[in-house]
Design an enzyme around this catalytic site. Sequence first.
Site, short mmCIF file in Angstrom:
data_model
loop_
_atom_site.label_atom_id
_atom_site.label_comp_id
_atom_site.label_asym_id
_atom_site.label_seq_id
_atom_site.Cartn_x
_atom_site.Cartn_y
_atom_site.Cartn_z
N SER A 104 3.47 5.22 2.77
CA SER A 104 3.08 6.12 3.86
C SER A 104 1.84 6.94 3.49
O SER A 104 0.77 6.39 3.28
CB SER A 104 4.27 7.02 4.20
OG SER A 104 4.03 7.79 5.34
N ASP A 243 -1.84 8.13 9.37
CA ASP A 243 -1.64 8.12 7.92
C ASP A 243 -1.68 6.67 7.44
O ASP A 243 -1.97 5.74 8.21
CB ASP A 243 -0.35 8.83 7.53
CG ASP A 243 0.90 8.10 8.01
OD1 ASP A 243 0.78 7.25 8.91
OD2 ASP A 243 1.99 8.38 7.48
N ASP A 245 0.38 4.32 6.70
CA ASP A 245 1.16 3.23 7.31
C ASP A 245 1.21 3.32 8.83
O ASP A 245 1.91 2.55 9.47
CB ASP A 245 2.57 3.15 6.72
CG ASP A 245 3.49 4.27 7.19
OD1 ASP A 245 2.99 5.37 7.46
OD2 ASP A 245 4.71 4.04 7.27
N ASP A 247 2.31 5.60 11.05
CA ASP A 247 3.39 6.16 11.88
C ASP A 247 3.24 7.65 12.14
O ASP A 247 4.04 8.23 12.87
CB ASP A 247 4.77 5.85 11.28
CG ASP A 247 5.04 6.53 9.95
OD1 ASP A 247 4.12 7.17 9.40
OD2 ASP A 247 6.18 6.42 9.45
#
EC number: 5.4.2.10
Length: 444
Positions: A104, A243, A245, A247
């Site tokens: 993430s 960010d 990843d 999400d």
Amino acid sequence: MAKKYFGTDGVRGEVGQFPITPDFVLKLGYAAGQVLVQHDTDQKPTVLIGKDTRISGYMLEAALVAGFTAAGVNVVQTGPLPTPGVAYLTRALRLSAGVMISASHNTYSDNGIKFFAEGGVKLSDEVELEIEAKIDEEMKTQPSARLGRARRISGADDRYIEFCKSTFPGHSDLRGLKLVIDTANGAGYGVAPKVFHELGAQVVSIGNEPNGYNINEKCGATHTKTLQAAVLQNEADYGIALDGDGDRLMMVDKNRQVYDGDSLIYVIAKARAREGINIGGVVGTVMTNMAMEIALKEQGVDFCRAKVGDRYVLEQLNQRGWLIGGEASGHILCMDKHNTGDGIISALQVLAALQILNQDLATVCADWQPYPQTMINVRIQKGQKWQEASKDVLAEVEKELEGKGRVVLRASGTEPVVRVMVEARQADWARDGAERIAAAIGGI
């Protein structure tokens, strides 16, 4: 029963340190594959694997593929794709499970493994415990006739792009808007700019040159200064930051004002209320600012709080049948659009909401100003009875702030620290309350 390897969002850590090592990830893939084979007895299960742009993704993907195929599970690989894209494709392709390799918003030296069940939903605690029980068992590769196959899937990006676009109102578009899109040198670099461009926006892309090492580095949702400067330099209407990843979402306006998840959730909820759409209510967390809660209720929108973490927000949304939720960090859930947090889709919902309200971000968010917060970390000794020591002062402060502030005490799960957060209509009320409670806890 406590989990041994899985945290609140999969398995995560520093690359090369347990559990993010090739040998452990191989066992993790094999154990998950065994569970899938046991649950899917009619046919050979198929798993989709996506990843972000970290250099370690190649190594961990190879280990996962080896583990799954050894257990008799087929694998399809997408290459770099946002986490919500993996969730969507797992559902759309009717696959047995999905796996995302990402840490993430962390730096490139970390990585993690996140699982999705059939339908693209997060794994239940029960299934995670099943997988953990098999990790420590001896690996017994399936006979050659029953081994799984692995292949690259073509068109994964395009499928996800079309899905994202489908969540924007069909009668509208983004023509006339100039947007700066910061993809954090992460998983969204190949898809996010295309989504907004194909809907008609003039797009300037930054944070879109991943090299394996620069994910989240001075860019993206956790570092908005780069985006603020780019919005000003390019005379853009808005900046959109994801960010690593894909999400999380943060936005910036032409005046360089940053809007966090709380503000963006409010914009979406207000527009839905204006349209007469019954969203049920909004789920925030114990850290959501009280001023937002009051502003939502003034719009006729119910509000409740979950524990910190999008997993717990999702649980509350599902239990209550509500549609909108999230947290200040930028995790936003619009359950009528996707079943997981999605930075691209959330941005589209904000832009659609602004069209519905016929206002800009600054005007809509002027409905409420966050209450000032004071946060103090109090270091304690192991076994210290801090709850008992602080209960009287806590009760006093809560009584003083009734209707105009609140207190949150949280013990850290990773270090011997109690986090004291007090927010109130006036900054000096918050500061005074937090200092009194921290002093009562004692600390070391």
